[in-house]
Design a protein around this motif. Structure first.
Motif, short mmCIF file in Angstrom:
data_model
loop_
_atom_site.label_atom_id
_atom_site.label_comp_id
_atom_site.label_asym_id
_atom_site.label_seq_id
_atom_site.Cartn_x
_atom_site.Cartn_y
_atom_site.Cartn_z
N LEU A 130 15.35 -17.54 1.27
CA LEU A 130 16.04 -18.75 1.73
C LEU A 130 15.17 -19.99 1.62
O LEU A 130 15.63 -21.04 1.15
CB LEU A 130 16.49 -18.55 3.18
CG LEU A 130 17.23 -19.73 3.82
CD1 LEU A 130 18.54 -20.01 3.10
CD2 LEU A 130 17.49 -19.46 5.29
N PHE A 131 13.91 -19.90 2.02
CA PHE A 131 13.07 -21.10 2.11
C PHE A 131 12.25 -21.38 0.84
O PHE A 131 11.80 -22.51 0.65
CB PHE A 131 12.11 -20.98 3.30
CG PHE A 131 12.82 -20.94 4.62
CD1 PHE A 131 13.55 -22.03 5.06
CD2 PHE A 131 12.78 -19.80 5.42
CE1 PHE A 131 14.22 -21.99 6.27
CE2 PHE A 131 13.44 -19.76 6.64
CZ PHE A 131 14.17 -20.86 7.06
N VAL A 132 12.06 -20.37 0.00
CA VAL A 132 11.26 -20.56 -1.20
C VAL A 132 12.10 -20.43 -2.46
O VAL A 132 12.12 -21.32 -3.32
CB VAL A 132 10.08 -19.56 -1.24
CG1 VAL A 132 9.29 -19.72 -2.54
CG2 VAL A 132 9.19 -19.74 -0.03
N PHE A 133 12.82 -19.32 -2.56
CA PHE A 133 13.52 -19.06 -3.81
C PHE A 133 14.78 -19.89 -3.96
O PHE A 133 15.08 -20.37 -5.07
CB PHE A 133 13.86 -17.57 -3.90
CG PHE A 133 14.43 -17.17 -5.22
CD1 PHE A 133 13.63 -17.09 -6.34
CD2 PHE A 133 15.78 -16.91 -5.36
CE1 PHE A 133 14.15 -16.74 -7.56
CE2 PHE A 133 16.32 -16.56 -6.58
CZ PHE A 133 15.49 -16.47 -7.68
N VAL A 134 15.56 -20.07 -2.89
CA VAL A 134 16.82 -20.82 -3.00
C VAL A 134 16.60 -22.25 -3.46
O VAL A 134 17.30 -22.72 -4.38
CB VAL A 134 17.59 -20.77 -1.65
CG1 VAL A 134 18.72 -21.79 -1.64
CG2 VAL A 134 18.16 -19.37 -1.43
N PRO A 135 15.65 -23.03 -2.88
CA PRO A 135 15.43 -24.39 -3.42
C PRO A 135 15.01 -24.40 -4.88
O PRO A 135 15.46 -25.25 -5.67
CB PRO A 135 14.32 -24.94 -2.52
CG PRO A 135 14.44 -24.15 -1.26
CD PRO A 135 14.85 -22.78 -1.68
N LEU A 136 14.14 -23.46 -5.26
CA LEU A 136 13.72 -23.36 -6.66
C LEU A 136 14.89 -23.04 -7.57
O LEU A 136 15.06 -23.64 -8.64
CB LEU A 136 12.62 -22.29 -6.80
CG LEU A 136 12.09 -22.03 -8.20
CD1 LEU A 136 11.34 -23.25 -8.71
CD2 LEU A 136 11.20 -20.79 -8.21
N PHE A 137 15.71 -22.13 -7.12
CA PHE A 137 16.88 -21.73 -7.91
C PHE A 137 17.88 -22.87 -8.00
O PHE A 137 18.48 -23.10 -9.06
CB PHE A 137 17.52 -20.51 -7.25
CG PHE A 137 18.43 -19.75 -8.15
CD1 PHE A 137 17.92 -18.88 -9.10
CD2 PHE A 137 19.80 -19.89 -8.06
CE1 PHE A 137 18.76 -18.17 -9.94
CE2 PHE A 137 20.65 -19.18 -8.89
CZ PHE A 137 20.13 -18.32 -9.83
N GLN A 138 18.07 -23.60 -6.92
CA GLN A 138 19.04 -24.69 -6.90
C GLN A 138 18.62 -25.86 -7.78
O GLN A 138 19.46 -26.46 -8.46
CB GLN A 138 19.23 -25.17 -5.45
CG GLN A 138 20.27 -26.27 -5.29
CD GLN A 138 20.39 -26.71 -3.84
OE1 GLN A 138 19.51 -26.46 -3.03
NE2 GLN A 138 21.50 -27.34 -3.51
N GLU A 139 17.35 -26.17 -7.80
CA GLU A 139 16.89 -27.35 -8.53
C GLU A 139 16.60 -27.09 -10.00
O GLU A 139 16.77 -27.98 -10.84
CB GLU A 139 15.62 -27.90 -7.85
CG GLU A 139 15.87 -28.41 -6.43
CD GLU A 139 14.58 -28.87 -5.76
OE1 GLU A 139 13.56 -28.96 -6.48
OE2 GLU A 139 14.60 -29.12 -4.54
N HIS A 140 16.16 -25.88 -10.33
CA HIS A 140 15.68 -25.64 -11.69
C HIS A 140 16.44 -24.52 -12.41
O HIS A 140 16.95 -24.72 -13.52
CB HIS A 140 14.18 -25.31 -11.66
CG HIS A 140 13.36 -26.39 -11.02
ND1 HIS A 140 13.10 -27.60 -11.62
CD2 HIS A 140 12.73 -26.44 -9.82
CE1 HIS A 140 12.37 -28.36 -10.84
NE2 HIS A 140 12.12 -27.68 -9.72
N GLN A 142 19.24 -22.47 -11.65
CA GLN A 142 20.69 -22.47 -11.75
C GLN A 142 21.23 -23.55 -12.68
O GLN A 142 22.07 -23.26 -13.54
CB GLN A 142 21.31 -22.61 -10.35
CG GLN A 142 22.54 -21.74 -10.16
CD GLN A 142 23.00 -21.75 -8.71
OE1 GLN A 142 23.16 -22.81 -8.10
NE2 GLN A 142 23.23 -20.58 -8.16
N PRO A 143 20.79 -24.81 -12.58
CA PRO A 143 21.28 -25.82 -13.54
C PRO A 143 20.96 -25.47 -14.99
O PRO A 143 21.78 -25.71 -15.89
CB PRO A 143 20.54 -27.09 -13.11
CG PRO A 143 20.24 -26.89 -11.67
CD PRO A 143 19.94 -25.43 -11.55
N THR A 144 19.79 -24.87 -15.23
CA THR A 144 19.43 -24.48 -16.59
C THR A 144 20.35 -23.38 -17.11
O THR A 144 20.80 -23.42 -18.26
CB THR A 144 17.97 -24.01 -16.63
OG1 THR A 144 17.12 -25.05 -16.14
CG2 THR A 144 17.56 -23.65 -18.05
N MET A 145 20.64 -22.39 -16.28
CA MET A 145 21.52 -21.29 -16.70
C MET A 145 22.94 -21.79 -16.93
O MET A 145 23.62 -21.34 -17.86
CB MET A 145 21.49 -20.18 -15.64
CG MET A 145 20.14 -19.53 -15.46
SD MET A 145 20.13 -18.20 -14.24
CE MET A 145 21.01 -16.93 -15.12
#
Length: 314
Positions: A130-140, A142-145
């Protein structure tokens, strides 16, 4: 006379020991039956009202007292299958490297690291997700995929939507990280039972490492591999806290892998504390459904193993 008394005492001890171990074995069946009966009794009001349609009804509305299990079932199966698709190849690679390719001085540190990952509590994985992976996934990520796969046929339905960070894909990925140590440890132990003579004979005939792995190790250990994969799948099905943190807990049918959704375990964890009446009964019925799904998965794995063993005997 003393020898006779000693013999009788030993015989009594053997009888006591046999009966005691038999009681322990039967205790397993009694516990399973008790769990099944208690779940069925507590969920009876929900079963009586909604019937079999509870399994395919997608509505979950505590205000109207209308409940259906379709969305939690779908979320559970998607996240667990996704986790298995990610975890099995990685676990297989870890086990192969430790047993077949790793230098002797590196085997113990890698094995210890795998065991340490398995010992981490699930809530830690959830908090990290929640605190580490979700922000990374949301910003970088997921948009790339979405940019790469969003316009491709078929894949556009899987990788589309807004980059929330949380959702099915994130939950499946966190689940995969959780079950990798378990599957890898079991696969490593399974590979370790292959007799060295079989591998040495194959090497002596000129086989490469890949040929030894594919034609000697895998045929010898395939039943154990299937069992380890299914046990990992069963753990993924029932995981609660890690999934609750990152799946989004939205009672809706997902339209892509990035959509927030809900699993059976996360639905129970979120709502059971404040539930009462029919809602509580519906949540317990969700637990009964999860119990049955896990039982079916493990039964299928046992049937697969038995079928493979019969073929080996022919």
């Amino acid at each position: 006379m003393s020898k006779m008394n000693q013999f009788l005492n030993q015989n009594r001890f053997e009888i006591f020991f046999r009966n005691m171990t038999a009681c322990f074995a039967w205790l397993v069946f009694l516990l399973l039956a008790a769990i099944m009966i208690s779940l069925f009794v507590e969920s009876w009001p929900s079963i009586k009202k909604f019937g079999v349609s509870f399994l395919w009804d997608s509505e979950w509305d505590p205000v109207q007292n209308q409940y259906g299990a379709l969305m939690p079932i779908v979320g559970t199966l998607i996240t667990s299958c996704l986790a298995l698709m990610i975890a099995v190849p990685i676990s297989f690679g870890i086990a192969v490297f430790i047993n077949e390719l790793s230098p002797q001085w590196l085997k113990r540190p890698i094995g210890t690291a795998v065991e340490m990952l398995a010992a981490i509590p699930s809530i830690i994985y959830g908090m990290w997700g929640l605190f580490v992976f979700v922000p990374l996934f949301q910003e970088h990520i997921q948009p790339t995929m979405i940019e790469w796969f969003g316009d491709l046929p078929v894949l556009e339905y899987l990788f589309s939507g807004a980059p929330f960070g949380i959702g099915l894909f994130t939950a499946g990925l966190v689940l995969a990280i959780m079950i990798i140590p378990f599957i890898a440890s079991m696969m490593r132990d399974v590979f370790a039972i292959v007799p060295p003579m079989l591998k040495e004979s194959a090497y002596g005939l000129g086989s490469t490492r890949w040929e030894v792995l594919w034609k000697v190790v895998l045929p010898y250990t395939k039943t154990g591999l299937i069992g380890s994969i299914m046990l990992g799948f069963g753990r993924a099905l029932g995981e609660t806290m890690a999934v609750t943190f990152v799946i989004g807990n939205a009672f809706q049918i997902p339209n892509s892998l990035f959509s927030p959704s809900v699993s059976i375990a996360s639905a129970i964890a979120n709502e059971f504390n404040e539930a009462s009446g029919l809602q509580k009964s519906a949540l317990i019925e969700l637990g009964l459904v999860l119990f049955l799904i896990t039982t079916i998965v493990l039964s299928i794995s046992r049937l697969m193993i038995l079928r493979m063993q019969r073929k080996e005997g022919k």
